[in-house]
Design a protein around this motif. Sequence first.
Motif, short mmCIF file in Angstrom:
data_model
loop_
_atom_site.label_atom_id
_atom_site.label_comp_id
_atom_site.label_asym_id
_atom_site.label_seq_id
_atom_site.Cartn_x
_atom_site.Cartn_y
_atom_site.Cartn_z
N HIS A 1 0.85 -1.18 0.00
CA HIS A 1 0.00 0.00 0.00
C HIS A 1 0.89 1.24 0.00
O HIS A 1 1.86 1.32 0.77
CB HIS A 1 -0.91 0.00 1.23
CG HIS A 1 -1.76 -1.23 1.33
ND1 HIS A 1 -2.96 -1.36 0.67
CD2 HIS A 1 -1.56 -2.40 2.00
CE1 HIS A 1 -3.48 -2.55 0.94
NE2 HIS A 1 -2.65 -3.20 1.74
N GLU A 2 0.56 2.20 -0.85
CA GLU A 2 1.39 3.39 -1.04
C GLU A 2 0.56 4.65 -0.86
O GLU A 2 -0.63 4.68 -1.19
CB GLU A 2 2.00 3.35 -2.45
CG GLU A 2 2.74 4.58 -2.89
CD GLU A 2 1.85 5.55 -3.67
OE1 GLU A 2 2.14 6.76 -3.64
OE2 GLU A 2 0.86 5.10 -4.29
N SER B 1 6.62 10.12 0.32
CA SER B 1 5.92 8.86 0.08
C SER B 1 6.03 7.96 1.30
O SER B 1 7.05 7.94 2.00
CB SER B 1 6.51 8.14 -1.13
OG SER B 1 6.16 8.78 -2.33
N VAL C 1 4.96 3.75 2.45
CA VAL C 1 4.49 2.45 1.97
C VAL C 1 4.32 1.49 3.14
O VAL C 1 4.99 1.62 4.18
CB VAL C 1 5.44 1.82 0.93
CG1 VAL C 1 5.57 2.68 -0.31
CG2 VAL C 1 6.79 1.51 1.53
N GLY D 1 5.44 8.91 -5.84
CA GLY D 1 4.36 7.96 -6.05
C GLY D 1 4.25 7.45 -7.46
O GLY D 1 3.95 6.26 -7.69
N GLU D 2 4.48 8.29 -8.46
CA GLU D 2 4.33 7.86 -9.84
C GLU D 2 5.33 6.77 -10.19
O GLU D 2 4.98 5.76 -10.82
CB GLU D 2 4.50 9.06 -10.78
CG GLU D 2 4.25 8.76 -12.25
CD GLU D 2 2.78 8.54 -12.57
OE1 GLU D 2 2.48 8.22 -13.74
OE2 GLU D 2 1.93 8.69 -11.66
N LEU E 1 6.80 4.77 -8.03
CA LEU E 1 6.43 3.61 -7.24
C LEU E 1 5.31 2.83 -7.93
O LEU E 1 5.39 1.61 -8.09
CB LEU E 1 5.98 4.04 -5.84
CG LEU E 1 7.09 4.43 -4.86
CD1 LEU E 1 6.51 5.18 -3.67
CD2 LEU E 1 7.84 3.18 -4.39
N ARG E 2 4.26 3.52 -8.33
CA ARG E 2 3.08 2.85 -8.87
C ARG E 2 3.33 2.24 -10.25
O ARG E 2 2.81 1.17 -10.57
CB ARG E 2 1.91 3.84 -8.95
CG ARG E 2 1.34 4.23 -7.59
CD ARG E 2 0.09 5.06 -7.73
NE ARG E 2 0.35 6.37 -8.34
CZ ARG E 2 0.66 7.46 -7.65
NH1 ARG E 2 0.78 7.41 -6.33
NH2 ARG E 2 0.88 8.61 -8.27
N ARG E 3 4.11 2.92 -11.07
CA ARG E 3 4.26 2.47 -12.47
C ARG E 3 5.40 1.47 -12.66
O ARG E 3 5.34 0.65 -13.59
CB ARG E 3 4.48 3.68 -13.37
CG ARG E 3 3.27 4.58 -13.50
CD ARG E 3 3.49 5.66 -14.54
NE ARG E 3 3.76 5.09 -15.87
CZ ARG E 3 4.13 5.81 -16.92
NH1 ARG E 3 4.29 7.12 -16.81
NH2 ARG E 3 4.34 5.23 -18.08
N LEU F 1 6.77 -0.91 -7.67
CA LEU F 1 5.88 -1.83 -6.97
C LEU F 1 5.36 -2.95 -7.87
O LEU F 1 5.28 -4.11 -7.41
CB LEU F 1 4.73 -1.06 -6.34
CG LEU F 1 5.13 -0.07 -5.23
CD1 LEU F 1 3.91 0.59 -4.63
CD2 LEU F 1 5.96 -0.77 -4.15
#
Length: 388
Positions: free
Chosen positions: A7-8, A30, A32, A59-60, A62-64, A67
């Motif tokens: 979870h971020e 950020s 996590v 976050g960008e 991390l998400r793309r 993670l």
Amino acid sequence: MKITAVHEGTVPISSSIRNAWIDFSAMDCSVVAVVSDVVRDGKPLVGYGFNSNGRYSAGEILRRRVLPRLLDAPRDALLDERGELDPARAWDVMMRNEKPGGHGERSVAVGVVDMALFDLAAKIADKPLYRWLSDRYGDGEPDDSVFVYAAGGYYAPGKTLGDLKDEMRGFLDQGYDVVKMKIGGAPLAEDLRRIEAVLDVLGGDGSRLAVDVNGRFDLATALEYGRAIEPYGLFWYEEIGDPLDYRLNAVVAEQYRGRIATGENLFSLQDARNLIRYGGLRPDRDVIQVDPALSYGLVEYLRIQEMLRAHGWSSRRCVPHGGHQFSLHIAAALKLGGNESYPGEFQPTGGFADDARVSGSRVGLTETPGIGFEGKAAFYRVLRGLHA
């Protein structure tokens, strides 16, 4: 062991303060939570991480990129030969298909998850992180306390010399013997008045005061300030010019006899190695401030430590930037020279456990398994909220 979810999120750490380069009016970071399938006391063990202060949330990335690679990896790709979580193998997974170079925000994103993985690994072993790290990467006999200095002395709207002095007195009352203030965001004459005001609080002892430029100066200004402050005998003169201007640092080191500190904005082994090769730093006095949380995490920081040893540097010459619990554990485990502390800024992430007590500019370690964010109530509420 298997990671079942990550979870971020983002948490604000904004304030009205500024240094010589930036203000912190929109600063965030950020966070996590890495959830495992290891159950303890009826609940899955969770590792937590964040990206220190001074860099915005990532976050960008991390998400793309970071993670998805971690979550898509086969279980065995994250485990060592004993079947235990191995943050170094996870690091390789997170960096898969990334080209060399391009450090900076990518290193911040990886560092966030690296912190959470080390927190989780130590929790699985039911040990505080500093003991877990010392057993694996140190000599098995970690320091039981760590030198810390109080970082503050920022510029702020309406802040007077009296306010600055009161701030520093507050640090002394909290048990700090060494304090740090910002310079370079005002004319030299004004900064000298600010320095002398703090020295008045310290009884004239310049060896208890560090000053930080945050990379603002060109060479001429760096030398001008150096000549002006050298008679004070300060604790150190920090991050004098652009972090990648190794020549500037080398020239200042040739002419300024006091201690220089730098490295908090170098985010890779390669950049740290170039600093040692070309930055003119003197291993008998100068200080390396690389922040593990910002520089690809502890996995990369261990490589930096190996490089420093190969170049004749002691780990005691390393005092990480950031003022957070992760670096505190690392400092004790690897026998570094200390750790930064932010007694009043960058909340809720900054600072140590709520029951931590500083005495003689030293602080002990928590025995809570992992990093011990659970002992920092306001921050733990934020972290727990990621996966409640």
